[in-house]
Design a protein around this motif. Structure first.
Motif, PDB file in Angstrom:
ATOM      1  N   THR A 153      -3.479   8.163   9.023  1.00  0.00           N
ATOM      2  CA  THR A 153      -4.905   8.191   8.706  1.00  0.00           C
ATOM      3  C   THR A 153      -5.333   6.951   7.943  1.00  0.00           C
ATOM      4  OG1 THR A 153      -4.431   9.423   6.665  1.00  0.00           O
ATOM      5  CG2 THR A 153      -4.965  10.700   8.633  1.00  0.00           C
ATOM      6  N   GLY A 154      -4.533   5.911   7.946  1.00  0.00           N
ATOM      7  CA  GLY A 154      -4.871   4.708   7.200  1.00  0.00           C
ATOM      8  C   GLY A 154      -5.783   3.790   7.961  1.00  0.00           C
ATOM      9  N   THR A 155      -5.949   2.575   7.406  1.00  0.00           N
ATOM     10  CA  THR A 155      -6.856   1.605   8.011  1.00  0.00           C
ATOM     11  C   THR A 155      -6.410   1.231   9.409  1.00  0.00           C
ATOM     12  OG1 THR A 155      -7.318   0.733   5.809  1.00  0.00           O
ATOM     13  CG2 THR A 155      -7.873  -0.662   7.687  1.00  0.00           C
ATOM     14  N   ALA A 156      -5.116   1.060   9.585  1.00  0.00           N
ATOM     15  CA  ALA A 156      -4.618   0.662  10.898  1.00  0.00           C
ATOM     16  C   ALA A 156      -4.513   1.824  11.863  1.00  0.00           C
ATOM     17  CB  ALA A 156      -3.247   0.002  10.760  1.00  0.00           C
ATOM     18  N   ALA A 157      -4.770   3.034  11.391  1.00  0.00           N
ATOM     19  CA  ALA A 157      -4.582   4.200  12.258  1.00  0.00           C
ATOM     20  C   ALA A 157      -5.596   4.242  13.387  1.00  0.00           C
ATOM     21  CB  ALA A 157      -4.677   5.479  11.433  1.00  0.00           C
ATOM     22  N   ALA A 158      -6.788   3.684  13.149  1.00  0.00           N
ATOM     23  CA  ALA A 158      -7.793   3.712  14.213  1.00  0.00           C
ATOM     24  C   ALA A 158      -7.312   2.931  15.434  1.00  0.00           C
ATOM     25  CB  ALA A 158      -9.108   3.128  13.709  1.00  0.00           C
ATOM     26  N   ALA A 159      -6.668   1.811  15.168  1.00  0.00           N
ATOM     27  CA  ALA A 159      -6.119   1.048  16.278  1.00  0.00           C
ATOM     28  C   ALA A 159      -4.970   1.805  16.934  1.00  0.00           C
ATOM     29  CB  ALA A 159      -5.641  -0.316  15.791  1.00  0.00           C
ATOM     30  N   SER A 160      -4.151   2.471  16.118  1.00  0.00           N
ATOM     31  CA  SER A 160      -3.057   3.253  16.679  1.00  0.00           C
ATOM     32  C   SER A 160      -3.588   4.394  17.532  1.00  0.00           C
ATOM     33  CB  SER A 160      -2.189   3.807  15.543  1.00  0.00           C
ATOM     34  OG  SER A 160      -1.596   2.771  14.821  1.00  0.00           O
TER      35      SER A 160
ATOM     36  N   ASN B 250       0.833  -1.200   0.000  1.00  0.00           N
ATOM     37  CA  ASN B 250       0.000   0.000   0.000  1.00  0.00           C
ATOM     38  C   ASN B 250       0.869   1.251   0.000  1.00  0.00           C
ATOM     39  OD1 ASN B 250      -2.503  -1.446   0.328  1.00  0.00           O
ATOM     40  ND2 ASN B 250      -1.941  -1.746   2.465  1.00  0.00           N
ATOM     41  N   PRO B 251       0.371   2.349  -0.550  1.00  0.00           N
ATOM     42  CA  PRO B 251       1.114   3.611  -0.412  1.00  0.00           C
ATOM     43  C   PRO B 251       1.256   3.972   1.057  1.00  0.00           C
ATOM     44  CG  PRO B 251      -0.645   3.811  -2.042  1.00  0.00           C
ATOM     45  CD  PRO B 251      -0.865   2.509  -1.335  1.00  0.00           C
ATOM     46  N   PRO B 252       2.417   4.432   1.503  1.00  0.00           N
ATOM     47  CA  PRO B 252       2.581   4.798   2.915  1.00  0.00           C
ATOM     48  C   PRO B 252       1.655   5.949   3.292  1.00  0.00           C
ATOM     49  CG  PRO B 252       4.453   5.560   1.620  1.00  0.00           C
ATOM     50  CD  PRO B 252       3.636   4.693   0.718  1.00  0.00           C
TER      51      PRO B 252
END
Length: 503
Positions: free
Chosen positions: A486-493, A479-481
């Motif tokens: 704000t990516g998909t995994a950002a909510a968990a972060s 995936n583009p960095p």
């Protein structure tokens, strides 16, 4: 277990908190990924800047470019785009992964709320009791009621970071699932593209093979007639029959592969196998002329599988800290207030006010070596996770190296097959023209067409390989960095950030 008033010792409590906060920082590894080698190029040989030209197309390797989010659109096929969109929208597997991720995020929020904030509960109790008689007082038993209503609060001070580290570990585990969801989504798109291309190629191979079977059967019948007339030997007649039968035997297996691929594609789209989509036109698909090649150092940020391994490493490091913090004291604060009495009037009056406040201190002394064993187990798990991270990175490098080499070799093979097909087609057209003029027998025309169709089969196979290996390279780039988280995994972060803020 000791109970005392913390407010009497504010300076001691402050010093203890500061010391414990410092101690928590060194309870486990940092969780930073190990340094990995940064090769100058992926494969054993330096990658070229472009592939050989095949079917008039030369693919350019754009080194340092970012991955393409919706790379399947570069094939310039509306039908293919529609299939990928349908699969991403309707796949039950992807939907299940998405819901599992949502559930994991809610569990993280629940754990943060329960571990970082006080708990407050309301309770009420109404009981009627019978006490035994006391001979010295009298022989009658006592009947009485108790009415109680109160609020209870409880909070455990996270002096040594056990709760914070546990929340951090769970947040990292949620990140693992988030990156796995990203990987599953891209893998689904790649599988749909590969299945659609493979199905179209198999359909084209079946059509060409059926024509070859027809030609072989015609040749066998002609040879049979010539054998009856004594123009050819019995061995020639048997050889022609054997060739026709061998070609016919290859068709069922080819059709089985085609149907299996169509059924798999239907399921990837969320359909039943009987609703498999129509095959694409292989000739209408355009191989992307430019493909990104992410540099090795950047690949660590773009591959979801590497990011998931990184998150697992951070989770394992936090779990070492949890196992260590469990060896240190735990302080809990509790308080309650309410009303109580032996009758409603008393319970509701000022005389019925009840309250309590206290603190408890617990220090593990002897657990049969369990706490030390748990910490050693956490350290071993962390070491294993480090090795798994290294293996994931090496496998990613190999994946990219293999697909880059495959594209170069696909182009070379396709160009040779295309050249052979053009030559065979020229021979077939010339022979057909001579046959129409009566210069050659029909057997010559049939033989030249067989050579042309066999060359066509090779060209179809290498065309399919080039298209699917291009999809594999786009998939390998990841995936583009995401800048700014704000990516998909950002909510968990973000949930992990909430853990630190609550501290």
């Amino acid at each position: 277990m000791a109970t005392f008033a913390i407010s009497r010792y504010p300076r001691i409590a402050a010093l203890a908190g500061a010391a414990c906060a410092l101690a928590a920082c060194s309870f486990g590894p940092s969780g930073e990924p190990p340094a990995m080698p940064q090769p100058a190029h992926y494969g054993a040989q330096a990658q070229p800047t472009q592939t050989a030209s095949a079917q008039g197309v030369t693919q350019q390797f754009v080194v340092g470019a970012k991955p393409v989010p919706e790379w399947w659109k570069l094939y310039r096929s509306d039908a293919l785009n529609a299939l990928v969109d349908e699969g991403l929208r309707n796949s039950p597997t992807l939907a299940a992964t998405d819901k599992s991720l949502a559930a994991a995020r809610e569990q993280l929020r629940a754990q943060i709320g329960s571990s970082m904030l006080p708990t407050i509960d309301a309770g009420g109790q109404v009981t009627r009791n019978r006490a035994l008689a006391i001979p010295e007082i009298g022989s009658n038993t006592f009947l009485y009621n108790i009415f109680v209503g109160q609020l209870q609060a409880h909070y455990t001070l996270d002096l040594f970071g056990a709760a914070r580290l546990a929340d951090t570990a769970l947040a990292a585990r949620v990140n693992v699932q988030a990156y796995q969801f990203d990987a599953a989504r891209r893998a689904l798109a790649a599988n749909i593209v590969s299945a659609a291309i493979t199905s179209a190629a198999l359909r084209a191979q079946i059509d060409t093979t059926e024509r070859l079977v027809t030609l072989a059967n015609d040749q066998a019948r002609d040879t049979q007639r010539r054998y009856v007339l004594g123009a050819v030997s019995h061995a020639d007649q048997l050889s022609a029959q054997q060739s026709a039968a061998s070609l016919s035997a290859s068709l069922p297996g080819l059709k089985q592969q085609w149907l299996t691929t169509r059924h798999a594609l239907a399921v990837l789209l969320g359909r039943t196998p009987d609703a498999a989509p129509d095959d694409l036109d292989l000739a209408q698909l355009r191989v992307p002329e430019q493909v990104p090649v992410v540099v090795p150092s950047e690949l660590l940020r773009t591959r979801p599988d590497i990011q998931a391994a990184d998150a697992a490493l951070k989770a394992a490091a936090a779990e070492v800290g949890v196992a260590t913090a469990q060896m240190f004291p735990s302080i809990s604060l509790s308080a309650s207030m309410g009303q109580g009495g032996f009758s409603w009037p008393v319970a509701l009056s000022g005389a019925g006010a009840i309250w309590s406040i206290g603190a408890s201190l617990s220090q593990p002394l002897f657990h049969g070596g369990a706490l030390f064993a748990q910490r050693r187990a956490a350290m071993d798990t962390y070491d294993a996770t480090v090795s798994q991270y290294k293996q994931t990175v090496l496998a990613a490098f190999q994946n990219v190296a293999d697909t880059l080499a495959a594209l170069e070799h696909d182009a070379q093979a396709l160009e040779a097959a295309n050249s052979a097909a053009r030559s065979a087609q020229g021979v077939f057209e010339e022979t057909s023209g001579r046959y129409r003029l009566g210069a050659v027998p029909v057997a010559s025309t049939r033989s030249s067409e067989q050579q042309f169709r066999n060359a066509q089969l090779d060209e179809i196979r290498y065309t399919s390989a080039r298209l699917t290996d291009t999809a594999a390279l786009f998939q390998a780039m990841g995936n583009p960095p995401v800048e700014g988280g704000t990516g998909t995994a950002a909510a968990a972060s973000n949930a992990g950030t909430a853990t630190r803020n609550a501290q």
